[in-house]
Design a protein around this motif. Sequence first.
Motif: not given
Length: 461
Positions: A323, A325-326, A330, A335-336, A338-339, A342, A394
């Motif tokens: 990725t 970014q992020p 994660c 967290q994952c 949320s990524d 995003s 990620i």
Amino acid sequence: MDWHLRLLLSLLVVFAAEATTTKHMKDFIRGVESTEAVNPDLQMLDVVKGLRKAAGFETNLIKQYLGDLSDAHDLVSDPSVTSYVNEVINHSLSELGKEKGVVLTLDGSNVALAPMLLGLEAGLQSTVQGLYPLTLTHNLVASFLHHVHNEKNTLSFGTKGFWDSISSPKVYTLSDLPSLATDALIIGGIDGFILGSEVSTSNHRERSLSDLLKSYYSHQPDAAGLDASPRLISQKRRMNFKKLVSFSLLKSQMVQALTVRPNLNETERKRLDDVINEGFDQFVHVYAVCPNIISRSQWGAAAFIGSPSYLSLPVPYLFIHHTYQPSKPCTTFDQCASDMRSMQRYHQQTNGWSDIGYSFVAGSDGNLYEGRGWNWVGAHTYGYNSKGYGVSFIGDYTSTLPIKSAMDMVRYDFTSCAVNGGGLSSSYSLYGHRQATSTDCPGNSFYREIQTWEHYQSYLP
């Protein structure tokens, strides 16, 4: 008022106030801890049976393998606590697709508590012969049989669902046609089988129930991810299940259970045989071959913009991405997820794409996240979106590698799942994103690594 009674009442009030707010495993564990605090002399088996008694959870099948509840302790008496225990342990499906008796765990799994606790109780009682029927066999048989009579309106098994809120889960709704053996019921059964097997042969039975559940469901990986994590955790559910279960025994028990079913004509019997064979193979495929795939509804995806285009399956190519970014891997579901949200926002709102571009995304939490998925054309590799899957990791892997468990999940589990499921050609070719366009993706270090993977090709036609 005696101080023991005051402590009990205060704990019950706290439990009732906090646990009834959400359907999360941590709330259930908190309730178990409260119960253990005022019953310090009870063993794990006493607590498990007491919880089942509080929920009024007793059937002929349970009595056959675990006996009745005449010797079970009365653990809770506060009406609000009893109501909560009853709600989270007793499993049910409504006509509107609401599934009760399910909790969300920190690893993103949805777990039905009933089969998990039954498997644990069977192990604690050393009733190993009850592990299969109490955790998996009975539910799968009932689901297959129900599907034979209601093929147009049901799935044979494994219906997934989604919560009204990931951060504060209260209502769990099925996202497809119903099945009696939902994904949550199967996951709960697998956990019950694992934990029951574990306590039947080790000193885990000397631990408290809350401690065992906390260590299994509440493990938070550090920066090293699952590579440095203990063996007995929910994130390693599939690995442990495959090591412990006998699939031949599970299938033979299912066939045996169905041979005594009355009121089936010859056509229905033939169809049931087909459903068993097809359904069992698919069960093994989903829960033993494939990695744990977090669906779009589970990670909170926004809707696809426009109309997606179908892939022509099986696709011949698999493209590996990072990725960038992020940039940070994660290591937890929160967290994952949320990524994922995003990245989807960026792809839709900044890039102007219809959806997140990748077919699937690998986290360092043990999960594979559904992007465009198996059937839809992605936006991951210019010129090849309609010819292959794009799987991204990620993180930024310019100078480092993803954790080994994440790489193995894609290298072995995902590819086996994709080939066996008909999505990816058995003679597929694997490439890094940089081979198709001018980019550093998937990072220098990671690109060197995937050149050692099976099916890697240096030439992209």
